[in-house]
Design a protein around this motif. Structure first.
Motif, short mmCIF file in Angstrom:
data_model
loop_
_atom_site.label_atom_id
_atom_site.label_comp_id
_atom_site.label_asym_id
_atom_site.label_seq_id
_atom_site.Cartn_x
_atom_site.Cartn_y
_atom_site.Cartn_z
N ALA A 158 0.85 -1.20 0.00
CA ALA A 158 0.00 0.00 0.00
C ALA A 158 0.88 1.25 0.00
O ALA A 158 2.07 1.19 0.33
CB ALA A 158 -0.93 0.01 1.21
N CYS A 281 -1.60 -8.08 0.71
CA CYS A 281 -1.55 -7.41 -0.59
C CYS A 281 -2.94 -7.33 -1.22
O CYS A 281 -3.26 -6.33 -1.89
CB CYS A 281 -0.58 -8.14 -1.52
N HIS A 282 -3.76 -8.34 -1.02
CA HIS A 282 -5.12 -8.31 -1.54
C HIS A 282 -6.05 -7.48 -0.65
O HIS A 282 -7.11 -7.03 -1.12
CB HIS A 282 -5.68 -9.73 -1.67
N TYR A 284 -5.50 -4.56 0.41
CA TYR A 284 -5.47 -3.21 -0.14
C TYR A 284 -5.35 -3.33 -1.67
O TYR A 284 -4.28 -3.13 -2.25
CB TYR A 284 -4.28 -2.42 0.43
N PRO A 285 -6.44 -3.68 -2.34
CA PRO A 285 -6.40 -4.04 -3.76
C PRO A 285 -5.92 -2.92 -4.67
O PRO A 285 -5.26 -3.18 -5.68
CB PRO A 285 -7.85 -4.43 -4.09
N ASN A 286 -6.21 -1.69 -4.35
CA ASN A 286 -5.78 -0.58 -5.24
C ASN A 286 -4.47 0.06 -4.75
O ASN A 286 -4.04 1.08 -5.28
CB ASN A 286 -6.86 0.48 -5.35
N GLY A 287 -3.87 -0.57 -3.73
CA GLY A 287 -2.58 -0.06 -3.24
C GLY A 287 -2.68 1.20 -2.44
O GLY A 287 -1.65 1.84 -2.14
N SER A 288 -3.87 1.60 -2.04
CA SER A 288 -4.05 2.82 -1.27
C SER A 288 -4.37 2.47 0.18
O SER A 288 -5.30 1.72 0.45
CB SER A 288 -5.19 3.67 -1.86
#
Length: 293
Positions: A158, A281-282, A284-288
């Motif tokens: 994220a 990692c999943h 925060y799917p949009n990396g935010s």
């Protein structure tokens, strides 16, 4: 080296004696004693100081125990997985995490992970320091903008951003020329005199005048809402306050803040570690990195 001998040594050391280790494991006291003696002979050092009434680890024994505890646990987990023919995450997962992430996100995240993997027991330690994963027997660590380390591997899960904010009652003065603005500010103990904040792609330069030094970013946030001064805060913990007008943004700092999940590169990547890395990692799917309020 004989792994069985190392396992017997660890068994005796943890239980504090051959008799107690024998009763706990069901193995004969004579076999345990012989295995430990063979290990001492192969290493050329004494691992225990023996007397009629006590058994104490030598300095070499203490060092060996500290070094093998984590790897032996991982080997046992790998053997169990191979015997079962499964790749099921199980066992204790020790996590080192920064204080703010632990306060605002780790509880929900750990609960969601445990619901999917009920055989994994998470033990999290929240501290703003760089824990030694090997020496302190951590399986994974969550770190912010980590330095490159040949001993660690992982993934960025994220991103966040620092924003200079203040309550609406705190007015942003106009900048004159290239001179930085001097404004009352709430800072962390890591602040150093003469430090300058750059926001709005470097168009706004601020030299803080500390009025409060607080050790928690959540406390800094609350003081900013109360109008004590400006503060540089992560976007993740102020989004709702900005939307409601309780805080006003004066601009974002240039670089994003990256959150990484790391584990040791020279260890077996156990099912529980692999499952946790994939899960976070999943999560925060949009990396935010957004905090649920």
């Amino acid at each position: 080296m004989d792994l069985n001998a190392l396992n017997d040594f660890q068994l005796v050391a943890v239980h504090g004696g051959f008799g107690r280790a024998s009763r706990a494991s069901g193995r004969s006291k004579a076999t345990l004693s012989r295995r430990v003696a063979e290990l001492e002979e192969s290493l050329g050092v004494r691992l225990f100081e023996r007397s009629d009434r006590s058994l104490e680890l030598t300095e070499a024994g203490q060092l060996l125990l500290a070094r093998i505890e984590g790897p032996m646990r991982e080997v046992a987990e790998a053997v169990a997985a191979a015997r079962d023919g499964l790749d099921t995450p199980r066992g204790r997962l020790r996590v080192a995490a920064p204080l703010l992430f632990s306060q605002v996100a780790l509880g929900r995240l750990a609960a969601a992970f445990q619901a999917i993997h009920p055989d994994v027991q998470i033990e999290a330690v929240a501290e703003d320091r760089l824990a030694d994963l090997v020496e302190e027997h951590f399986d994974v660590a969550i770190r912010i903008n980590p330095h490159k380390d040949s001993m660690l591997v992982g993934r960025c899960f994220a991103r966040d951003r620092l924003v200079l904010v203040a309550a609406p009652s705190v007015q942003l003065p106009k900048q004159s020329g290239d001179e930085p603005l001097h404004i009352p500010a709430i800072v962390m103990p890591t602040y150093r005199e003469g430090e300058v904040w750059f926001v709005q792609d470097g168009q706004l330069t601020v030299e803080p005048r500390p009025v409060l030094r607080l050790s928690s970013l959540l406390t800094v946030r609350d003081a900013a809402v109360a109008g004590a001064g400006a503060a540089m805060l992560p976007q993740s913990i102020i989004g709702g306050l900005l939307e409601r007008g309780e805080l006003v943004s004066w601009g974002a700092a240039g670089n994003e803040v990256e959150l990484w999940v790391l584990h040791t590169s020279r260890r077996l990547q156990s099912p529980k570690v692999r499952a946790f890395v994939e899960f976070i990692c999943h999560y925060y799917p949009n990396g935010s990195f957004v905090v649920q309020e």
